[in-house]
Design a protein around this motif. Structure first.
Motif, short mmCIF file in Angstrom:
data_model
loop_
_atom_site.label_atom_id
_atom_site.label_comp_id
_atom_site.label_asym_id
_atom_site.label_seq_id
_atom_site.Cartn_x
_atom_site.Cartn_y
_atom_site.Cartn_z
N TRP A 1 0.84 -1.20 0.00
CA TRP A 1 0.00 0.00 0.00
C TRP A 1 0.88 1.26 0.00
CZ3 TRP A 1 -3.26 -2.36 4.52
CH2 TRP A 1 -4.27 -3.16 3.99
N CYS A 2 0.36 2.34 -0.61
CA CYS A 2 1.10 3.60 -0.62
C CYS A 2 1.22 4.13 0.82
CB CYS A 2 0.35 4.67 -1.42
SG CYS A 2 -0.17 4.19 -3.06
N PRO A 3 2.34 4.77 1.15
CA PRO A 3 2.44 5.37 2.48
C PRO A 3 1.27 6.34 2.71
CG PRO A 3 4.53 5.51 1.32
CD PRO A 3 3.52 4.99 0.33
N GLY A 4 0.60 6.22 3.85
CA GLY A 4 -0.52 7.12 4.16
C GLY A 4 -1.88 6.58 3.76
N CYS A 5 -1.93 5.47 3.01
CA CYS A 5 -3.22 4.89 2.60
C CYS A 5 -4.07 4.58 3.84
CB CYS A 5 -2.97 3.61 1.81
SG CYS A 5 -4.50 2.77 1.36
N GLY A 6 -5.35 4.92 3.77
CA GLY A 6 -6.24 4.69 4.90
C GLY A 6 -6.38 3.22 5.27
#
Ligand SMILES: Cc1ncc(C[n+]2csc(CCOP(=O)(O)OP(=O)(O)O)c2C)c(N)n1
Ligand code: SF4
Length: 280
Positions: free
Chosen positions: A14-19
């Motif tokens: 997952w992208c950094p910061g993804c909820g």
């Protein structure tokens, strides 16, 4: 007793910061708080960034095909009623291709929890509109703005007989953990829709957007109509347990000892032959 570390699976992409990180953290924390062990639980998902949760959580699991987490999850629960079954995935997965299964799962009321990571966009396929994208939302597939209106999962579940209907937010892991614990404890189908921002493709429904707009419900409604009206008045931007009702779940209504017949493999050749005669 298991710790959160015991529930951690593969390293995420997952992208950094993804909820979705917070949703997974809340699920794993809820399992620990409830004294569950990884082998007592199954996480079953469809396809999408969010659906990778079944790989990243160390329990039994199944990463299936797009929109099909609910039939698989219901089957797993039918086969082994002792298992805590979590179906999960994205809003595209659940309210687009999977929406038929969603409505039938709601009305069938099998004792599973459905955890939807609602980022109001298709993340995995790189930013097209989803059935939850807001009206006039500009994406690469809707250059002039989305001219459809979003599906309302909370009102849909309320009007189709849902017995546990809640909404959470990735920015409030504590509250989300409590909601998930209550959803798992509820005997019947539980919907937990979670606002889970896609930091890469959705620049409108951001953490700041939810911080400014969400309204918390402290006390679940006891009337479906009042709940629907409240949710509509607030444009769906509510968190908390919206509605809960005790109702016999699907398997209890049938009064069958599922454990004996299915999960323990206690079906002899004659029983299987009888079933074959009926259906073939
Ligand atoms: C039958 C089928 N149709 C389309 C796709 C392409 N597809 C993969 S993921 C996805 C949508 C993902 O959106 P969502 O479920 O909201 O999850 P997110 O990636 O945003 O977490 C689509 C359309 C597919 N894999 N299978
Ligand atoms: S594309 Fe969006 S939904 Fe997918 S991992 Fe990145 S932030 Fe999360």
């Amino acid at each position: 007793m298991a710790t959160v570390k015991d529930f951690k699976g593969d390293v995420s992409t997952w992208c950094p910061g993804c909820g979705d990180f917070s949703v997974m953290a809340a699920l794993q924390r809820a399992a620990v708080n409830m004294g569950l062990e990884p082998h007592q639980m199954s996480v079953i998902s469809g396809i999408g960034c969010s659906s990778k949760i079944s790989e990243y959580t160390r329990t039994y699991g199944f990463h299936g095909i797009h929109g099909r987490s609910l039939p698989v999850a219901q089957g797993a629960k039918m086969a082994n009623p002792e298992l805590t079954v979590i179906a999960s995935g994205g809003d595209g997965d659940g309210y687009g291709i999977g929406v038929g299964h969603f409505i039938h799962a709601v009305r069938r009321n099998i004792d599973i929890t459905y955890l939807v990571m609602d980022n109001q966009i298709y993340g995995l396929t790189k930013g097209q509109t989803s059935p939850r994208s807001q009206h006039d939302f500009v994406t690469k597939t809707t250059a002039k703005g989305n001219k459809e209106y979003p599906v309302d999962p909370i009102s849909t579940a309320l009007s189709n007989g849902g017995t546990f209907i809640a909404q959470g937010y990735s920015g409030d892991v504590k509250n989300l953990t409590e909601i998930i614990e209550k959803a798992i404890s509820h005997k019947g189908f539980s919907l937990v829709n979670v606002f889970s921002p896609c930091v890469t493709f959705n620049k409108i429904n951001t953490y700041n957007f939810f911080k400014d707009n969400l309204v918390h419900i402290d006390q679940a409604f006891s009337s479906r109509t009042e709940a629907i009206n409240y949710v509509k008045e607030h444009n769906g931007l509510v968190t908390g347990i919206v509605y809960e009702e005790e109702q016999q779940d699907f398997q209890s209504q049938l009064g069958i000892d599922w454990n004996m017949h299915v999960s323990s493999g206690d079906m002899d050749a004659d029983m299987i032959h009888e079933i074959e005669k009926t259906f073939m």
